[in-house]
Design a protein around this motif. Structure first.
Motif, PDB file in Angstrom:
ATOM      1  N   THR A   1      20.366   3.363   0.169  1.00  0.00           N
ATOM      2  CA  THR A   1      21.197   4.625   0.318  1.00  0.00           C
ATOM      3  C   THR A   1      22.605   4.069   0.018  1.00  0.00           C
ATOM      4  O   THR A   1      23.320   3.465   0.572  1.00  0.00           O
ATOM      5  N   LYS A   2      23.021   5.048  -1.012  1.00  0.00           N
ATOM      6  CA  LYS A   2      24.353   4.944  -1.722  1.00  0.00           C
ATOM      7  C   LYS A   2      25.110   6.252  -1.707  1.00  0.00           C
ATOM      8  O   LYS A   2      24.102   7.200  -1.818  1.00  0.00           O
ATOM      9  N   SER A   3      26.293   6.514  -1.348  1.00  0.00           N
ATOM     10  CA  SER A   3      26.959   7.799  -1.578  1.00  0.00           C
ATOM     11  C   SER A   3      27.104   8.157  -2.947  1.00  0.00           C
ATOM     12  O   SER A   3      26.956   7.199  -4.000  1.00  0.00           O
ATOM     13  N   HIS A   4      27.167   9.286  -3.081  1.00  0.00           N
ATOM     14  CA  HIS A   4      27.667  10.007  -4.474  1.00  0.00           C
ATOM     15  C   HIS A   4      28.542   9.139  -5.037  1.00  0.00           C
ATOM     16  O   HIS A   4      28.881   8.825  -6.169  1.00  0.00           O
TER      17      HIS A   4
ATOM     18  N   LEU B   1      27.668   5.652  -6.389  1.00  0.00           N
ATOM     19  CA  LEU B   1      26.829   5.852  -7.666  1.00  0.00           C
ATOM     20  C   LEU B   1      27.873   5.980  -8.798  1.00  0.00           C
ATOM     21  O   LEU B   1      27.825   5.200  -9.772  1.00  0.00           O
TER      22      LEU B   1
ATOM     23  N   ARG C   1      28.784   3.140 -11.882  1.00  0.00           N
ATOM     24  CA  ARG C   1      28.932   3.395 -13.164  1.00  0.00           C
ATOM     25  C   ARG C   1      30.031   2.790 -13.788  1.00  0.00           C
ATOM     26  O   ARG C   1      29.863   2.205 -15.063  1.00  0.00           O
TER      27      ARG C   1
END
Lengths: 334, 334
Positions: A201-204, A207, A211
Motif C-alpha cells: 500500500t503506497k500513497s499516490h 508513487l 518515480r
C-alpha cells in the motif's frame, strides 16, 4: 558514537525472562525511535500478554506511531515510573531510544532483542540472535509464561515477524519462523490484509516520489552498487513523510547484479540518513559501522552529516573498502 | 472460448492419486504455457519424486523455461508418448497448454491442480482448491507416496509455493502453507536466494520500463481502479521480454485505495494481455470471465483484441459492472 558494552549486563535465558516478568506487576515497555513493525509488534504483543495475567503496563514509543499499525496498537495503561519495571524491546543500543534515551537509557531493567550487535545497555538482557525478529521471541516468551495469546496479540506478533523478514523473504527466516507463522494462522489474523497494509500500500504521493527517486539512480563499482537519493525537496513537493519512505531502500537492492543498495535520504540541511541493503557475503553493518551506524548483515543504517556530495563520497568509500576486503580472494560470480 | 466441463473426469483423492502414480512407470509431465514458478516447481518436484522411486519421466513445457528457474529445472528423461501416462500440473484448462494443446489436450490421464476454476479436461483430476499452490499439493502427494524428498525437490516445491503466494503474502496462504515451508527449511534450500531471484531481481532494462509504465498510470472510479499500460514500443525500446513483465501487475494494485489494478500489455498489433489484481470483495476472475479469460479471485487475466483504447474501454466497463454488482449494499469503507 561508540558505546561501551556494560559489564554488569546480565544475560537471561528464556525461562528466566519469563520468571522475571511473572514476578513483577507494573511495566513500562519501550520501543526504539522511528518505530517499525517489529518493535511495535513486540511491545504490544508483550503488553497484551501481560494484561492477560493481570499486570499493569504502558507502551511508550519515542515517536508518533504510524497510523498503519492502528489495527493492533491501542491506548495502554498509565503507570508510574517509580514503581515500574522498564523493558525495552528490539532496542539494540540506548541511542536508539531517541527522545526517551535521557529519561530511560540507563534504567532499563530488561531488554529483549534479536540484534547480534546488541550493546548490552540494560541491567538484564534476553538476546536470541537466531530469531528472525523480536516478535518471534515474544511469542516464545508468552508460550513459556503460559499466557493466553489472543487475536490482537497474534496480529502484533505476525506484524513483527512479517515486517522484519520482508514477509518471509530474507535470510533471517528459519524453520521456526514458519512454524510460528503457522501457529499464528490459527487466530483471527487476516494476514493478507496485514501484508497488504505493510507491503503493498503506497500513497499516490509515494508513487510520485518513487518515480522521482528512480531518476537519481547511480551505479558504481561495476554495477555492483546502486545509489538512490531522496532530497528534502522531493519530500516537500510530494508530501511524503518519514516512515512512508522505508520501502525505497528495498528498491536500491532490486536490480540484477547489485550487491549493495544505498539510499541517501535528506533529514536536515546538512544531514542525511543512509540506508544500506546488501547481499552475502557483503556485511551492511560493517559498512555502516564505519559511518557511525549499525544494524544487521543484510540491512543497516547510519546518520551522516555533510553536503549530499560529501555524504555520497563517504558512503561510497566505505562500501568500496568493505567490498575490497570481502571480495579479496572470494569468487563472487553469480 | 467456453469449454465444456467433461462429465467423464474422475475426481481422485490424494491417496488414490498417490496409488495411481505408484502403479505406473513412464510419465510425461506437462506444465502450462507462459510457465510460472508454480507449474514448473510442481512439474520438477513431481519428476524428482518419481525418479526417487525408479520411474521414467519427462517434463514438457510448451514454452522456453525462463533462465531464473535453472536452479531446479534440469534435463529430464526421454520417454515415448505411446507407453506413457500424461500428467498436467497446475493447468486449469486445456487451452493453457498452449502449443501442447493439440498434441496432449485430450489425452491427459491425470491433472493435479489447485484452481477452483479447473475445467476438468483430464481423465482423472486431483483438485485441492484450498491449497496455496499446486506445489503444496505435490509436497503432500510425495509424502503420501512415501517418496524421499531431496534438496532439489524441496527447492522446486518452495519456489512453487513462494511464487504463487507472493512469498506468503496473499490470502491463499494458510496454516498448512507455513507448516510445509517450515518442513522445507530442513533441506538445503537457500530460500533467501530463491526469493531474491524470484522477487527482488530486476534487470536495468526492467527498471527503465517500470519508470515508463508508471507514467501511463490512470485512475478511475473514485481512484478505486488503477490502470497501467505496457505498449509494444516500450517493450521494444527497453528490450524487456515476456516473463520479465510479470511484476508490473503487482504495481497496479499497490496504491492506497485501489481495489482493482489493471495492466494492459500489448502482445500483438491489435491484441492485448489484460492482467487484473483485485482485493476482496472484488472478484478478478468474474471480471476476466466477462472478457473471455479467467483465474483466481485476487488475480486473473484475459487476452483481448482491439485497439488500445477499445481494450481499455472493454476492461473498464467490465470492472465497473462487477464493482457495481459487488458494492451494491456493501460498505466498502476501509
Amino acid at each position: 558514537m561508540k558505546n561501551k558494552i556494560k559489564a554488569e549486563c546480565k544475560l537471561l535465558s528464556l525461562r528466566k525472562t519469563a520468571r522475571f516478568l511473572k514476578k513483577r506487576d507494573n511495566f513500562i515497555i519501550l520501543t526504539h525511535a522511528s518505530p517499525d513493525g517489529d518493535t511495535l509488534g513486540s511491545a504490544y504483543a508483550l503488553y497484551y500478554g501481560l494484561k492477560e495475567i493481570g499486570k499493569v503496563a504502558a507502551v511508550i514509543c519515542p515517536d508518533v506511531i504510524p497510523k498503519k499499525y492502528g489495527y493492533f496498537a491501542r491506548t495502554t495503561d498509565h503507570v508510574l515510573k517509580e514503581n515500574s519495571t522498564v523493558i525495552a524491546v528490539d532496542v539494540a543500543d540506548a541511542n536508539l531510544l531517541g527522545a526517551l534515551k535521557e529519561e530511560f537509557g540507563s534504567i532499563v531493567d530488561l531488554n529483549i532483542d534479536h540484534h547480534v550487535s546488541n550493546m548490552r545497555f540494560a541491567k538484564n538482557l534476553y538476546l536470541d540472535a537466531d530469531a528472525s525478529s523480536t516478535a518471534e521471541i515474544i511469542f516464545e516468551l508468552l508460550l513459556a509464561m503460559k499466557v493466553n495469546i489472543n487475536d490482537i496479540t497474534a496480529r502484533a506478533i505476525y506484524t513483527g515477524i512479517a515486517t522484519d523478514t520482508g514477509c518471509f523473504k530474507y535470510s533471517n527466516v528459519n524453520a521456526k519462523t514458519h512454524l510460528i507463522a503457522s501457529m499464528l494462522y490459527e487466530y483471527e489474523l487476516d494476514a493478507a490484509e496485514i501484508n497488504r497494509i505493510m507491503f503493498d500500500t503506497k500513497s499516490h504521493a509515494l508513487l510520485e516520489l518513487e518515480r522521482q527517486v528512480l531518476e537519481t539512480a547511480e551505479f558504481h563499482f561495476d554495477n555492483k552498487c546502486m545509489l538512490l537519493c531522496v532530497t528534502a525537496e522531493m519530500q516537500e513537493k510530494t508530501g511524503c513523510s518519514g516512515t512512508e519512505l522505508e520501502g525505497i531502500a528495498v528498491i536500491s537492492r532490486s536490480v540484477e547484479g547489485v550487491e549493495a543498495g544505498i539510499t541517501i535520504k535528506q533529514i536536515g540541511d546538512d544531514e542525511f540518513k543512509v540506508s544500506l541493503r546488501t547481499f552475502p557475503p557483503l556485511d551492511a553493518s560493517a559498512i555502516c559501522k564505519m559511518l557511525g551506524g549499525g544494524g544487521h548483515k543484510g540491512a543497516a543504517g547510519a546518520t551522516v552529516k555533510g553536503s549530499i556530495d560529501e555524504v555520497k563520497t563517504a558512503v561510497l568509500d566505505a562500501v568500496k573498502q568493505v567490498m575490497e576486503d570481502t571480495y579479496a580472494g572470494v569468487n563472487t560470480s553469480r
